[in-house]
Enzyme design. Structure first.
Site, PDB file in Angstrom:
ATOM      1  N   ARG A  44       0.870  -1.179   0.000  1.00 42.76           N
ATOM      2  CA  ARG A  44       0.000   0.000   0.000  1.00 42.76           C
ATOM      3  C   ARG A  44       0.897   1.216   0.000  1.00 42.76           C
ATOM      4  NH1 ARG A  44      -3.344  -2.786  -1.529  1.00 42.76           N
ATOM      5  NH2 ARG A  44      -5.465  -3.159  -0.779  1.00 42.76           N
ATOM      6  N   GLU A  50      -4.286   7.578  -4.927  1.00 42.44           N
ATOM      7  CA  GLU A  50      -4.510   6.899  -6.206  1.00 42.44           C
ATOM      8  C   GLU A  50      -5.785   7.441  -6.818  1.00 42.44           C
ATOM      9  OE1 GLU A  50      -4.347   2.651  -5.580  1.00 42.44           O
ATOM     10  OE2 GLU A  50      -2.345   2.764  -4.741  1.00 42.44           O
ATOM     11  N   HIS A  86      -1.790   0.245  -9.728  1.00 44.11           N
ATOM     12  CA  HIS A  86      -2.401  -0.698  -8.773  1.00 44.11           C
ATOM     13  C   HIS A  86      -3.054  -1.888  -9.491  1.00 44.11           C
ATOM     14  CE1 HIS A  86      -4.131  -0.973  -4.431  1.00 44.11           C
ATOM     15  NE2 HIS A  86      -3.902  -2.177  -4.940  1.00 44.11           N
TER      16      HIS A  86
HETATM   17  C1  OXD Z   1      -5.518  -6.250  -2.654  1.00 49.70           C
HETATM   18  C2  OXD Z   1      -4.885  -5.550  -3.781  1.00 49.70           C
HETATM   19  O1  OXD Z   1      -5.503  -5.754  -1.516  1.00 49.70           O
HETATM   20  O2  OXD Z   1      -4.964  -6.036  -4.915  1.00 49.70           O
HETATM   21  O3  OXD Z   1      -6.098  -7.320  -2.854  1.00 49.70           O
HETATM   22  O4  OXD Z   1      -4.272  -4.490  -3.584  1.00 49.70           O
END
Ligand code: OXD
Length: 317
Positions: free
Chosen positions: A230, A259, A278
């Protein structure tokens, strides 16, 4: 079992997905819709299935029958808020289904850097024929920060490519694809020894802002930083400084503090940065795997057996 169970899924589902869910028990019904229309169904919903980044709090507060919230993602950042934390509502996620696409994404970024693709693609756009320096990942060291299901798949592939594998992990376990495990407090030692640092941690109070200038300074100046976790686990301004001043060599980034990444972010123009929007976990098989995992857990729920992938709502993963 409970008389009837209404499952509300905040995503489009193919018939095969609905069939897989309803196939668990004849008394199960499934509705799939977008967030905007969810209010029409929420009062009768027993189980809510949503992406971890969806702000479900208003729905949650209007759901008197809700027993279980399931995330189609591994991350549950927007599914945890005080009311759910204080409740008996079960929270589960889809961890375990990301290993294949995310690990392939990680190696595509690492190999892109070692083969110079970050530079060569720019040159191709300028119709420029010029050799660039190349490196090998064979016998290099990868440091996986956060050895969960994704980290293990990365470790397995890294071993296949002849790498030395280091990882941090909360509990010390026996790991077949890891040469050395470090407790989280020894993160900087792992950073100092790694040629590639891959962040694969969940976002929690402990991991938020974990990577600051101090961590980048602990890394080799020749090292690459890959983030598929993240954005908020990194202090983005510090990462930018580290990349601009040669504290680290490059970064492959799939996740960001904000994002979409804002157009004025200096990261866009840096030749030593590869940005992906992402998508590390995305693959044509994502929803099939996510629905299968949910349906398996639904079977356990219906049969009152122990469920898996339960998220600790206090810890956040
Ligand atoms: C998830 C992602 O948390 O793809 O599944 O970021």
């Amino acid at each position: 079992m409970a008389p009837a169970l209404h499952v509300l899924v905040l995503n489009n589902l193919a018939d095969r997905h609905k069939d897989a869910i309803m196939g668990v028990h004849p008394e199960i019904t499934v509705t799939s819709c977008d967030l905007e229309h969810a209010g029409d169904y929420i009062a009768d919903t027993d189980i809510l299935v949503a992406w971890g980044f969806t702000d479900i709090r208003p729905l949650y507060l209007a759901a008197p029958n809700l027993k279980w919230v399931h995330a189609l993602t591994a991350g549950v950042e927007n599914l945890i808020f005080p009311e759910i934390q204080q409740s008996n509502t079960i929270l589960t996620n889809s961890r375990g289904i990301h290993g294949i696409p995310v690990s392939e994404h990680v190696f595509s970024l690492m190999l892109a850097f070692t083969r110079g693709l970050n530079l060569l693609i720019r040159q191709q756009q300028a119709k420029q024929w010029e050799r660039v320096p190349t490196e090998e990942i064979h016998e290099k060291t990868i440091g996986i920060v956060g050895l969960g299901a994704i980290g293990r798949e990365i470790a397995k592939k890294a071993k296949g490519l002849g790498m030395e594998v280091l990882a941090t992990k909360q509990e010390m376990t026996a790991e077949i694809f890891v040469d050395k495990l470090y407790p989280p407090e020894e993160l900087n030692e792992l950073l100092a020894a790694s040629d590639f640092v891959v962040a694969a941690l969940p976002l929690t109070d402990q991991t938020s802002g974990l990577f600051t200038l101090q961590q980048f300074e602990a890394m080799k100046r020749t090292a690459y930083f890959i983030n598929i976790a993240r954005g908020s686990i990194v202090r983005e301004a510090d990462l930018i400084t580290a990349l601009q001043t040669g504290i680290i060599k490059g970064a492959g980034l799939d996740v960001f503090d904000h994002e979409p990444l804002p157009p004025d972010s200096p990261l866009w123009d840096m030749p030593n940065v590869i940005i992906t929007p992402h998508i590390a976990a995305l693959s044509p098989h994502y929803l099939d795997r996510a629905v299968k995992s949910f349906a398996d857990n639904l079977t356990r729920f219906v049969e009152d057996r122990e469920m898996f992938n339960i998220v600790d709502k206090q810890k956040g993963y």
